[in-house]
Write an enzyme that holds these catalytic residues in place. Sequence first.
Site, mmCIF file in Angstrom:
data_model
loop_
_atom_site.group_PDB
_atom_site.id
_atom_site.type_symbol
_atom_site.label_atom_id
_atom_site.label_comp_id
_atom_site.label_asym_id
_atom_site.label_seq_id
_atom_site.Cartn_x
_atom_site.Cartn_y
_atom_site.Cartn_z
ATOM 1 N N HIS A 75 12.225 23.504 47.325
ATOM 2 C CA HIS A 75 13.335 22.858 47.845
ATOM 3 C C HIS A 75 14.603 23.315 47.085
ATOM 4 O O HIS A 75 15.901 23.183 47.463
ATOM 5 C CB HIS A 75 13.305 21.401 48.099
ATOM 6 C CG HIS A 75 12.381 20.967 48.956
ATOM 7 N ND1 HIS A 75 11.230 20.256 48.472
ATOM 8 C CD2 HIS A 75 12.323 20.999 50.214
ATOM 9 C CE1 HIS A 75 10.143 19.796 49.311
ATOM 10 N NE2 HIS A 75 10.927 20.381 50.455
ATOM 11 N N HIS A 100 18.777 19.665 38.716
ATOM 12 C CA HIS A 100 18.413 20.661 39.988
ATOM 13 C C HIS A 100 19.811 21.132 40.428
ATOM 14 O O HIS A 100 20.906 20.516 40.359
ATOM 15 C CB HIS A 100 17.392 20.175 40.770
ATOM 16 C CG HIS A 100 18.036 18.969 41.642
ATOM 17 N ND1 HIS A 100 17.946 17.741 41.309
ATOM 18 C CD2 HIS A 100 18.924 18.945 42.809
ATOM 19 C CE1 HIS A 100 18.073 16.838 42.089
ATOM 20 N NE2 HIS A 100 18.924 17.648 43.060
ATOM 21 N N HIS A 102 22.069 22.825 44.188
ATOM 22 C CA HIS A 102 22.135 23.226 45.492
ATOM 23 C C HIS A 102 23.365 24.280 45.849
ATOM 24 O O HIS A 102 24.203 24.167 44.972
ATOM 25 C CB HIS A 102 22.724 21.890 46.149
ATOM 26 C CG HIS A 102 21.759 20.524 46.016
ATOM 27 N ND1 HIS A 102 20.768 20.377 46.986
ATOM 28 C CD2 HIS A 102 21.620 19.528 45.208
ATOM 29 C CE1 HIS A 102 20.049 19.365 46.649
ATOM 30 N NE2 HIS A 102 20.485 18.819 45.593
ATOM 31 N N HIS A 119 23.202 18.396 39.978
ATOM 32 C CA HIS A 119 22.643 17.061 40.156
ATOM 33 C C HIS A 119 21.859 16.805 39.009
ATOM 34 O O HIS A 119 20.689 17.404 38.683
ATOM 35 C CB HIS A 119 21.835 16.651 41.161
ATOM 36 C CG HIS A 119 22.802 16.837 42.358
ATOM 37 N ND1 HIS A 119 22.193 16.827 43.566
ATOM 38 C CD2 HIS A 119 24.261 17.331 42.700
ATOM 39 C CE1 HIS A 119 23.553 16.831 44.404
ATOM 40 N NE2 HIS A 119 24.416 17.234 44.194
ATOM 41 N N THR A 186 20.159 12.739 47.812
ATOM 42 C CA THR A 186 20.394 13.604 48.981
ATOM 43 C C THR A 186 19.374 14.351 49.681
ATOM 44 O O THR A 186 19.508 15.263 50.421
ATOM 45 C CB THR A 186 21.691 14.525 48.505
ATOM 46 O OG1 THR A 186 21.101 15.650 47.567
ATOM 47 C CG2 THR A 186 22.844 13.925 47.836
#
Length: 235
Positions: A75, A100, A102, A119, A186
């Site tokens: 992910h 991590h 995004h 994050h 999230t």
Amino acid sequence: MREMGTDAGNRRPVRWGYDADNGPAAWASLDPGFAACALGGEQSPVDLTGGRGADLRPLEFAYRKTRIVLENTGHTVQANPDPGSFVVLDGTRYDLRQFHFHHRSEHLFDGVRLALDLHLVHATGDGALAVVGILFEEGTMHAALAPLWAHLPAEPGASRALPGEFDIAALLPARGTAWRYRGSLTTPPCTEGVAWAVLAEPLAMSAGQIAAFAALYPNNCRPVQPLGERVLRIG
């Protein structure tokens, strides 16, 4: 932080993602444990706009140089540091568990989605969560990210240890001013009660750095969620 749900009937992993059949609009239907993704009233991310200035206690970062193992979770790319780094938010110490990325940014900055966000996920001993967010826009190369980007694991499930130690504090902007609000994770299970602090100073990273991450995850961002009755504080 949990990356997969589990089917209560046969204990098989629930495969969520960002495609039409398993993406954010479908998360709540994939597992009863993901119900907050649709029904929660304090979900993240949000549009960082119209914040209320407040006399807030400054964030206190105690990030140290540490060994890092990078993991491609399927992910995102997640960095797992050794224990010892923490942040103090509103008087509470939260220990850094992982960070991590995004693409593109999950939080909007005054209505604009930036190139990427980071994050940094923290927790207390009793499980309370806090996430520090850092926004990135396209510009000059971010030198502190270079050691991570040189070792990005390309395949889901793969992991790579960085040689030497990594200076997590080098990822922080110069100013500690931040948007603060109560929100959620999230990603599933979209757990609420998360203390969010998104640093107000976006940082720059190069087009090449953005492209390198986008080649792995072209779209791993959740749409913004309604702010509702919550108040954004900035300070």
